[in-house]
Write an enzyme that holds these catalytic residues in place. Structure first.
Site, PDB file in Angstrom:
ATOM      1  CE  LYS A  52      -3.842  -2.510   1.918  1.00  0.00           C
ATOM      2  NZ  LYS A  52      -4.546  -3.048   3.091  1.00  0.00           N
ATOM      3  CD  GLN A  96      -3.454  -4.720   6.225  1.00  0.00           C
ATOM      4  OE1 GLN A  96      -3.340  -3.782   5.462  1.00  0.00           O
ATOM      5  NE2 GLN A  96      -4.128  -5.823   5.903  1.00  0.00           N
ATOM      6  CG  ASP A 119     -10.123  -0.517   4.330  1.00  0.00           C
ATOM      7  OD1 ASP A 119      -9.788  -0.771   3.164  1.00  0.00           O
ATOM      8  OD2 ASP A 119      -9.446  -0.827   5.332  1.00  0.00           O
TER       9      ASP A 119
END
Ligand code: NAP
Length: 285
Positions: A52, A96, A119
């Site tokens: 990422k 994460q 997200d």
């Protein structure tokens, strides 16, 4: 022979567009920023976070990494989220998954400002997706929609079957297919007659997490097959849910693993970060 859907190529196009938009934002004095929070030392999470960060560099998104020890308390993590919620140069926050045992992942997600929830896991954004009035789409399902579009196969009116009903993949995937006017069936571990249901699918999306789960007898001739699974086979090699060698001759289009859905997830994260930066600066998407 199934035509391979090249996730690397399609994700490169999405990232190139994101880079162009990042450049335009910078001309207006706005540098899109993403904070990535990783807790503990899960090796797979470390790889995802590194990928990422690399994507941020390539696209021109400013990124900050917060690597916390596995002993981090819920309170410490929530304090960090609060700080990031108020940080002006950060437009997107990603925590994460999975978090180490003892930390309440859903409470952490709920603490993220929905405007920075790139997200799209926060209940507010999940609700917006359900209604069909959304700004962010969850990265993996949104990436799958892009991959299906790339085939030229219309989703509208098609029988779409999603295997898996997780909050991060299966459920939002089904919702996005529904928004595209697909006729959607969601299957899960209690589904009866799974093979027959899958066999009726014009578009089959598997998000189970088991190697060789989707076999040739479950796939309709000419179906589009999207493999979200990321598993290790008996030799430790990365593979999806689909028995690729057996299914590929039946499908019209099929994603490989690796090189299918995986790269799209990161590309869509970049797209969401750009969108977040625009929205937080009053710029229409
Ligand atoms: P998850 O939360 O474990 O969900 C798996 C789903 O599969 C569940 O809904 C489960 O049903 C269903 N399932 C399990 N066994 C089944 C069976 N025998 N028949 C039918 N359904 C069955 O996993 P996830 O987070 O959604 O992830 C799924 C896979 O996608 C994993 O391999 C993950 O690594 C991968 N993934 C990839 C990306 C990417 O970027 N490529 C992103 C996210 C996830 P129940 O609900 O009934 O238990």
């Amino acid at each position: 022979m199934g035509k391979l859907i090249d996730g690397k190529e399609i994700s490169a196009k999405v990232k190139a567009q994101a880079a162009k938009e990042a450049e335009e934002l910078k001309k207006q004095g706005i540098c899109p920023g993403l904070a990535v929070v990783i807790v503990g030392d899960d090796p797979a999470s470390r790889i995802y976070v590194n990928n990422k960060k690399k994507a941020c560099e390539a696209v021109g998104v400013y990124s900050e990494e917060y690597a916390l020890g596995k002993e981090t308390s819920q309170e410490e993590l929530l304090t960090l989220i609060d700080k990031l919620n108020h940080k002006k140069d950060i437009h997107g926050i990603l925590v994460q998954s999975p978090l180490p045992k003892g930390l309440d992942e859903s409470a952490v997600v709920e603490a993220i400002d929905p405007k920075k929830d790139v997200d799209a896991f926060h209940a507010y954004n999940v609700g917006k997706i359900m209604i069909g009035d959304y700004k962010f789409l969850p990265c993996t399902p949104a990436g799958v929609i892009e991959l299906i579009h790339s085939t030229g196969v219309e989703i509208e009116g098609k029988n779409c079957v999603v295997i898996g009903r997780s909050n991060i993949v299966g459920k939002p995937m089904a919702m996005l297919l529904l928004h595209q006017n697909g006729t959607v069936t969601i299957c899960h571990s209690r589904t009866k007659g799974l093979a027959e249901i899958c066999k009726r699918a014009d578009i089959l999306v598997s998000a189970v997490g088991r190697a060789h789960f989707v076999t040739a007898d479950m796939v309709k001739e000419g179906a589009v097959v999207i493999d979200v699974g990321m598993n290790r086979d008996e030799n430790g090699k990365l593979c999806g849910d689909v028995d690729f060698a057996a299914v590929e001759p039946i499908a019209s289009h099929i994603t490989p693993v690796p090189g299918g859905v995986g790269p799209m997830t990161i590309a869509m994260l970049m797209k969401n970060t750009i969108s977040a930066a625009k929205l937080q600066n009053g710029i229409a998407l």
